[in-house]
Design an enzyme around this catalytic site. Structure first.
Site, mmCIF file in Angstrom:
data_model
loop_
_atom_site.group_PDB
_atom_site.id
_atom_site.type_symbol
_atom_site.label_atom_id
_atom_site.label_comp_id
_atom_site.label_asym_id
_atom_site.label_seq_id
_atom_site.Cartn_x
_atom_site.Cartn_y
_atom_site.Cartn_z
ATOM 1 N N SER A 134 0.854 -1.186 0.000
ATOM 2 C CA SER A 134 0.000 0.000 0.000
ATOM 3 C C SER A 134 0.885 1.229 0.000
ATOM 4 C CB SER A 134 -0.894 0.018 1.252
ATOM 5 O OG SER A 134 -1.502 1.293 1.428
ATOM 6 N N TYR B 45 -1.527 -0.381 10.665
ATOM 7 C CA TYR B 45 -1.617 -0.808 9.266
ATOM 8 C C TYR B 45 -0.423 -0.327 8.448
ATOM 9 C CZ TYR B 45 -3.522 -1.214 4.517
ATOM 10 O OH TYR B 45 -3.718 -1.513 3.194
#
Length: 254
Positions: free
Chosen positions: A141, A154
């Protein structure tokens, strides 16, 4: 030419679904991993088979070692080998740092980081055993590079997965196994979300002025899995519409 074998984790919806179907279009038979979305996984299986691919659905939580072992056991029972692993399964949840819990830390880390690590290990062991010059692709990501609010668990897991991609690429190069990653930005995984008030606000801050599509990530995976990228390993492809380019929204002096 015989079809190759790919396992895609978290393949029942969103980016994973698009990746699985793109691979079915490009000469791969599939292991479709899912955790809870059985009906959606079966739909992906049906669509893949309509494209001429063989496909098996394999339930399992990649955050648990016992499930990882079973996922690969079922895959190898079905096909006997693996040419491509796409570590796509992930959990996206957020809490402010001062409110974050051990339970949330373990939930995200186990799936997004530990799961990808040990799935890669299981795939690589089989590739070495069968003398397969395979490919491993980790879906990370843009969180790996930038710091979004309340992404204190995250974000670091995606940074760890990116660094692991480089280490794995280095260690597996001697076996002809390539390891790369794809780092998506804002991708429309829930239909219409990009047109909500928040979605439009986010798009306005992206240089290309739009969200990405799961199919665009899938095409990058197909490229990294192909011989067109045969000299790439340890690399990260950023597909974010330029999201990480600006330091600030506006740097004009007026």
């Amino acid at each position: 030419m015989p079809r190759k074998i790919a396992l895609v984790t978290g393949a029942s919806k969103g980016i994973g679904r698009a990746i699985a179907l793109a691979l079915a279009d490009n000469g791969y038979d599939l292991g479709i991993n899912y955790y809870t979305s059985k009906e959606q996984a079966l739909e992906v299986q049906q669509l893949a088979e309509e494209k001429g691919a063989k496909a098996v659905c394999i339930q399992g939580d990649v955050g648990k070692m016992v499930d990882i072992d079973r996922i690969f056991q079922e895959l190898f029972q079905a096909y006997g080998r693996i040419d491509l692993l796409v570590n796509n399964a992930g959990i996206t949840k957020y809490l402010p740092f001062l409110e974050a819990t051990e339970e949330l830390w373990e939930e995200i880390t186990n799936v997004d980081w530990k799961g990808s690590y040990f799935c890669a290990q299981r795939a690589a062991r089989k590739m070495v055993e069968t003398s397969t010059k395979g490919v491993i692709i980790n879906i990370t990501s843009i969180h790996k590079s930038v710091n979004f609010p309340i992404s204190n668990i995250y974000g670091p897991t995606k940074a760890a997965l990116t660094k692991f991609t480089e280490h794995a690429a280095l260690e597996l190069a001697e076996y002809g196994i390539r390891v790369n990653s794809v780092a998506p930005g804002c991708i429309v995984v829930r239909e219409g979300y990009d047109q909500t008030e928040r979605g439009l606000r986010l798009a306005s801050r992206i240089p290309l002025q739009r969200w990405g599509k799961p199919e665009e990530i899938a095409r990058a995976v197909v490229f990294l899995a192909s011989d067109d990228s045969a000299y790439m390993t340890g690399a990260s492809l950023m597909l974010d519409g330029g999201s990480v380019l600006p330091v600030l929204l506006d740097n004009k002096f007026v």
